[in-house]
Enzyme design. Structure first.
Site, short mmCIF file in Angstrom:
data_model
loop_
_atom_site.label_atom_id
_atom_site.label_comp_id
_atom_site.label_asym_id
_atom_site.label_seq_id
_atom_site.Cartn_x
_atom_site.Cartn_y
_atom_site.Cartn_z
N ARG A 135 5.48 -0.53 -5.84
CA ARG A 135 5.43 -1.28 -4.58
C ARG A 135 4.49 -2.47 -4.68
O ARG A 135 4.54 -3.36 -3.83
CB ARG A 135 4.98 -0.35 -3.45
N LYS A 168 6.60 -5.06 -3.55
CA LYS A 168 8.00 -4.70 -3.36
C LYS A 168 8.38 -4.65 -1.89
O LYS A 168 9.45 -5.06 -1.48
CB LYS A 168 8.24 -3.33 -4.00
N ASN A 213 -2.13 2.69 5.64
CA ASN A 213 -1.22 1.56 5.39
C ASN A 213 -1.07 0.82 6.71
O ASN A 213 -0.98 1.45 7.77
CB ASN A 213 0.17 2.05 4.98
N GLU A 269 9.58 -15.90 -9.44
CA GLU A 269 8.90 -14.62 -9.19
C GLU A 269 8.38 -13.98 -10.47
O GLU A 269 7.25 -13.47 -10.49
CB GLU A 269 9.87 -13.60 -8.55
N LYS A 275 14.32 -15.81 -8.51
CA LYS A 275 14.09 -14.83 -9.59
C LYS A 275 13.22 -15.44 -10.68
O LYS A 275 12.29 -14.82 -11.16
CB LYS A 275 15.41 -14.37 -10.23
N TRP A 298 -3.08 -2.80 -1.46
CA TRP A 298 -2.73 -4.21 -1.70
C TRP A 298 -3.56 -4.99 -0.69
O TRP A 298 -3.35 -4.87 0.52
CB TRP A 298 -1.23 -4.40 -1.48
N HIS A 349 19.68 -37.33 -3.02
CA HIS A 349 18.84 -37.66 -1.86
C HIS A 349 17.37 -37.31 -2.11
O HIS A 349 16.60 -37.20 -1.15
CB HIS A 349 19.37 -36.97 -0.61
N GLU A 398 18.83 -18.01 -5.17
CA GLU A 398 18.42 -16.69 -5.67
C GLU A 398 18.00 -16.80 -7.14
O GLU A 398 17.02 -16.19 -7.57
CB GLU A 398 19.57 -15.69 -5.48
N CYS A 445 0.82 -1.22 0.00
CA CYS A 445 0.00 0.00 0.00
C CYS A 445 0.85 1.27 0.00
O CYS A 445 1.95 1.29 0.56
CB CYS A 445 -0.88 0.04 1.23
#
Ligand code: G6P
Length: 609
Positions: free
Chosen positions: A27, A604, A98, A489, A486, A74, A505, A482, A2
């Site tokens: 955001r 964000k 917010n 996402e 990425k 949001w 395993h 990472e 928000c």
């Protein structure tokens, strides 16, 4: 997540509000709205979807006013609907919020018993009614706000206007950032400075528990006891150009390419000094860092992965034990604190709620020594920490973090080296070698960026896939994590990362010719082990995509693709190997046509649990 913007001026503030909301779009949000005081009326427009749709509606309804507030929402409490979008209005009081009000159900029952009717499922609407209730009792807008917030449990940044008080807006902050922008004969409020940079750089950051009155000709801040208080004015150094796309297609692409500059800026003080100084972390840092016997890192998302790299560095270079934990887990378990350990929180935004709460929890357990690695000056987490290292990545707009990650790694590497030095474990030669490695880093990152055309070609193999595996070992295992993060996402391809030695395993069962396997395999001491793990994949028909560096003796063969960075960069290799996995995710997402900078369902800056 928000965002809030508010303005009071002699000119029409509607364009200011709309522009501010557009600046907050990065955001992540799902609906937007504004409310203005027009004569003795409140006028409001709200829409689900993009700010541009709401802007169109405001334009066609002829919105124009000198006082108003705006919001990007949001959804948390209540679905994505127009009636749940902010501003919320109660009898001529309009408000944007917010954060999360934890006792909203009790307040709702109480207000309904008083006769208030609710139009939304949000926790926010109770605040509007509560303020109206106190106005009815004879308070003015500021007094009503000050009373209302004392009844709220939870987190809030609030901006409020009333049709009866066209000369001011009032605001409050607890647990969520809020700042006041100072103009000439006009003033602003915002949750993030980017929303008001178009109008002013002069800002006052509100502190926890503060309320404030914002008029055209001045501002008065009050502390948690409602006493007038002076809060320092700052000049924001966020540049407008960092908020512009320039020649790039997406902010993520721009931010990936900005990394040589961002890394150079972040390490400037280290390179200038030519040594690792405790003062990098604050002027009193030496006294704190000298007695440290271990490190506890707390973070979320990408920042957690930079912490995971740091664990390898800190233990290997400084000899101190280091743990790294996801902040949302740490904050809710019974942890054993060692007050001689340094608690390091890592956060691009400096406002992630879970990280902030984990820090508070660590302090409550007796941890006094706290360090924040952060990209946003004056944000909540560094303000709550004793020491701070600011990465100088510049504003990061793409939801998927890129330059913040690699610059965090520079800060964390400097921490490892500084702790080693204070512990007598860093020889002068080693220190000089590390400084030299840092000095060459932006150039090595640029070389990795130059691989973009080859990586873009590879992405064609990933575009039609549903799954991908990422493998790495040692300090490069977090880079595999990472890389997988990425990819999932922004391209929505299911991706998982494993330490390559763990493949046999379990995850090996997933490998067939439909499972591309990305391997981070630099020429380090684990290379031969990684090569064996790759054989295991190849023997099951898995296609390998290997990122490596010079002299690693890989050759391309059927089902084995290799991209090589020009040289092995030693201890900083995880930073250089981050670039190819960022580019792979970016180009795969591009080909799949997703909303790269604003991936679905993500935000964000996550200021809720
Ligand atoms: C969100 C963002 C991620 C980020 C994480 C932690 O989930 O989408 O990109 O890594 O928050 O954010 P922070 O600002 O604390 O680093």
């Amino acid at each position: 997540m928000c965002g809030i913007v508010g303005a009071i001026a002699d000119r029409d503030v509607v364009p200011v509000l709309i522009e501010g909301l557009k600046r907050l779009e990065y955001r992540g949000y799902d609906s937007a709205g504004i409310a203005v005081v027009d004569g003795s009326d409140i006028r409001r427009v709200r829409r689900t979807g993009r700010v541009a749709e709401m802007e169109g509606a405001a334009g066609s309804e002829g919105f124009s006013a000198t006082l108003g507030i705006g919001h990007t929402r949001w959804a948390t409490h209540g679905g994505v609907t127009e009636s749940n979008a902010h501003p919320h209005v109660s009898h001529g009081v309009a408000l944007v919020h917010n954060g999360i009000i934890e006792n909203h159900e009790q307040q709702r029952e109480r207000l309904m018993a008083m006769g208030y009717a609710f139009e939304s499922q949000t926790d926010t609407e109770v605040i509007a009614h509560l303020i109206h209730h106190y106005l009815q009792g004879g308070d003015d807008l500021l007094g009503a706000l000050q009373r209302a917030v004392k009844e709220l449990h939870g987190a809030y940044a609030l901006a409020v206007v009333s049709r009866k008080e066209p000369g001011r807006m009032v605001c409050a902050r607890m647990g969520c950032p809020l700042l006041i922008g100072l103009g000439e004969g006009e003033n602003f409020v915002a949750s993030d400075v980017s929303a008001i940079l178009q109008a002013t750089r002069r800002v006052i950051f509100l502190e926890e528990g503060d309320t404030a009155e914002v008029r055209r000709d001045g501002v008065q801040v009050f502390d948690g006891d409602d006493q007038p208080v002076l809060r320092e004015e700052h000049l924001s150094d966020v540049s407008l150009s960092s908020l512009e796309l320039g020649p790039y297609r997406h902010f993520m692409q721009k931010e990936i390419h900005e990394q040589p500059r961002a890394l150079g800026d972040t390490m400037e003080a280290i390179i200038d000094a030519g040594v690792f100084e405790p003062t990098l972390f604050g002027k009193d840092a030496e006294a704190v860092l000298r007695g440290i016997e271990g490190v506890q890192i707390l973070a979320c998302g990408t920042s957690f992965y930079s912490g995971s790299v740091a664990r390898y560095w800190i233990e290997a270079i400084s000899g101190l034990p280091c743990s790294v934990e996801i902040a949302s887990e740490y904050r809710y378990r019974t942890a054993v604190a060692n007050p001689k350990h340094l608690v390091v929180t890592i956060s691009q935004s400096g406002e992630t709620l879970d990280t902030m709460e984990a820090l508070k929890y660590a302090k409550s357990l007796g941890h006094e020594h706290t360090l924040s690695i952060c990209n946003v000056p004056e944000s909540a987490i560094p303000r709550a920490s004793k020491l701070v290292f600011y990465t100088r990545a510049g504003a990061e707009i793409g939801v998927a973090s890129t330059k913040a990650f690699t610059t965090q790694l520079v800060g964390l590497f400097a921490l490892a080296a500084t702790l080693a030095k204070l512990n007598g474990r860093l020889s002068e030669e080693k220190e000089a070698e590390y400084i030299e490695a840092l000095r060459h880093l932006p150039g090595s990152v640029q070389h990795a960026l130059n691989l973009e055309p080859q990586i873009a070609l590879w992405s064609e193999s990933f575009t039609p896939r549903h799954h991908a595996l990422f493998l790495g070992r040692g300090v490069h295992y977090p880079i595999a994590l990472e890389g997988a993060l990425k990819l999932k996402e922004i391209s929505y391809i299911h991706a998982e990362a494993y330490p390559a030695g763990e493949l046999k395993h379990g995850p090996l069962a997933l490998v067939d010719d439909a499972m591309p396997v990305v391997v981070i395999a630099p020429n380090d001491s684990l290379l031969e082990k990684v090569k064996s793990n790759m054989q295991e994949v190849r023997a099951r028909g898995g296609e390998l995509f290997v990122f490596t560096d010079a002299d690693s003796n890989f050759s391309e063969s059927e089902g084995v693709h290799v991209i090589r960075t020009p040289r092995h960069v030693g201890v900083l290799s995880p930073i250089v190997h981050t670039i190819p996995v960022q580019l792979l995710a970016y180009h795969t997402a591009l080909a799949r046509g997703t909303d790269v900078d604003k991936p679905r369902n993500l935000a964000k800056s996550v200021t809720v649990e």
